[in-house]
Enzyme design. Sequence first.
Site, PDB file in Angstrom:
ATOM      1  N   ARG A 125       0.822  -1.220   0.000  1.00 36.71           N
ATOM      2  CA  ARG A 125       0.000   0.000   0.000  1.00 36.71           C
ATOM      3  C   ARG A 125       0.858   1.274   0.000  1.00 36.71           C
ATOM      4  NH1 ARG A 125      -4.596  -0.787   4.354  1.00 36.71           N
ATOM      5  NH2 ARG A 125      -5.343   1.136   3.373  1.00 36.71           N
ATOM      6  N   ASP A 318     -15.320   3.340   3.520  1.00 32.00           N
ATOM      7  CA  ASP A 318     -15.203   1.941   3.954  1.00 32.00           C
ATOM      8  C   ASP A 318     -16.501   1.159   3.749  1.00 32.00           C
ATOM      9  OD1 ASP A 318     -12.570   2.365   4.667  1.00 32.00           O
ATOM     10  OD2 ASP A 318     -13.036   2.829   6.752  1.00 32.00           O
ATOM     11  N   LYS A 345      -6.819  -0.006  -0.859  1.00 30.37           N
ATOM     12  CA  LYS A 345      -7.191  -0.418   0.504  1.00 30.37           C
ATOM     13  C   LYS A 345      -6.544  -1.787   0.787  1.00 30.37           C
ATOM     14  CE  LYS A 345      -9.606   3.185   1.645  1.00 30.37           C
ATOM     15  NZ  LYS A 345      -9.111   4.073   2.695  1.00 30.37           N
TER      16      LYS A 345
HETATM   17  C1  S3P Z   1      -9.149   5.793   8.499  1.00 28.17           C
HETATM   18  C2  S3P Z   1      -9.276   6.557   7.356  1.00 28.17           C
HETATM   19  C3  S3P Z   1      -9.665   5.987   6.056  1.00 28.17           C
HETATM   20  C4  S3P Z   1     -10.344   4.640   6.213  1.00 28.17           C
HETATM   21  C5  S3P Z   1      -9.595   3.734   7.139  1.00 28.17           C
HETATM   22  C6  S3P Z   1      -9.456   4.356   8.509  1.00 28.17           C
HETATM   23  C7  S3P Z   1      -8.720   6.456   9.747  1.00 28.17           C
HETATM   24  O1  S3P Z   1      -8.523   5.816   5.252  1.00 28.17           O
HETATM   25  O2  S3P Z   1     -10.501   4.035   4.949  1.00 28.17           O
HETATM   26  O3  S3P Z   1     -10.291   2.512   7.270  1.00 28.17           O
HETATM   27  O4  S3P Z   1      -8.872   5.864  10.831  1.00 28.17           O
HETATM   28  O5  S3P Z   1      -8.237   7.582   9.657  1.00 28.17           O
HETATM   29  P1  S3P Z   1      -7.888   7.027   4.414  1.00 28.17           P
HETATM   30  O6  S3P Z   1      -7.407   8.034   5.354  1.00 28.17           O
HETATM   31  O7  S3P Z   1      -6.772   6.394   3.623  1.00 28.17           O
HETATM   32  O8  S3P Z   1      -8.977   7.545   3.525  1.00 28.17           O
END
Ligand code: S3P
Length: 437
Positions: A125, A318, A345
């Site tokens: 990732r 999500d 993801k």
């Molecule tokens: C999260 C932010 C999101 C989400 C992840 C949790 C967080 O990701 O998809 O499951 O706790 O800040 P991104 O910041 O990459 O959008």
Amino acid sequence: MSQRLSKSRVLPARSIRGEIRIPGDKSLSHRAGFLGALSTQGIEVTNFSPGADCASTLACLEQLGCDVAREGDRVKVSRGRGIRETEGTLDAGNSGTTARLMCGLLAGIPGAFSVISGDESLRRRPMSRVVDPLRTLGARIDGRDGGRCLPLSIRGTRLCGGNYLLPVPSAQIKTALLLAGLSAQGSVTVTEPVPTRDHTEIMLEYLGVPIRREGSSITVYPFEDLPGGSWRIPGDFSSAAFWIVAAALLPDSDLILRDVGLNPTRTGMLDILRRMGLNVQIGSPSLSGGEKMGDLRVKGTGLAAVSIDAENVPALVDELPVLAVAATRAEGVTEIRGAGELRVKECDRISSMTEGLRALGADLDEHDDGWTIRGGRKLHGGSVSSYGDHRIAMALAIAGLAADGPVEIDDAACVSISYPGFFDQLAAVVQRGESPG
Ligand code: S3P
């Protein structure tokens, strides 16, 4: 590993009925741990997420010298002896939030050298999204492919303040910068193109840490030792999402979801499902740790197609895999676009859901940034793969409840990343018999 490769068989359901208490929010649990690590007094929460991702955060913080006490769902994290150099590599496991927030935490702690890595999925990732902005504050981070991928090495140093405009809407990048800002020499301002989950901001405000929110910008200031606090973490809306869709799709359903976090930056799926015709009532509204929560009562209903674009995505990012399941049953053509983030993801969630839903008879096209889903079709049984991604496993399990034959999900034990009790709770609320036509 063999547990993670287990198969689960989901049978068609007539309806789901009863009550589910939703386990603690994953994003909030991570943040309680990270902010506790900067507090001598410490942060103590109940209903801490039972998932493996938040356990990874706690294990890393303990390895770094923080005090971590865990008893059931009660967790207390405090600074302890203070963050220090570790001999071994920090293991973020499958958790992007652990890896990215850890970069923000460690970059500004002078003297501490750390190496962080993760499992096979996490090592694929993108990390430059967090490494590049931290470097603009003076962070000394290097890693594989010039710092684009784990493992990363972080040499903690005195950071300077600065302003950063997020190129992608991401609460993880925002939070990494805000954490770095707390130990920087000047203020750090982050501006976001589209609002993302604001849990860090709310938690800092709740603790009494100065923070300025102005339009789409958030500023934090250097702060030595965070105040302590204690509260209950609301249930994870992203976990509740699976049950909301299941109850909506199965006509006789009547399901109560208790203590669900209802922060508006997280509940975009409710707004979209309401537009699709969802029958939902919200009761017992309250606040915990500054976060909105309440009970949801969802009943089965017919759904209509909807359009989702980039503006909608951060508040439901999500939930898109399970929303795609809802769209297969909704009347009309649903367009989900502007969701290219799904490709980076835990797995490529666009292609894995396309493959899984097609294997169950859904009619959909895949795009770079989403899907066109022609709904109103009955799903049938089949064999699908989670690709080791917890949310894909759970979304396909919900598809299985609404299908007319058994759905076999490969590697379904990965639900333990966010929701270890998922299949037990499913068994408790499911009503068998003829599935809806
Ligand atoms: C999260 C932010 C999101 C989400 C992840 C949790 C967080 O990701 O998809 O499951 O706790 O800040 P991104 O910041 O990459 O959008």
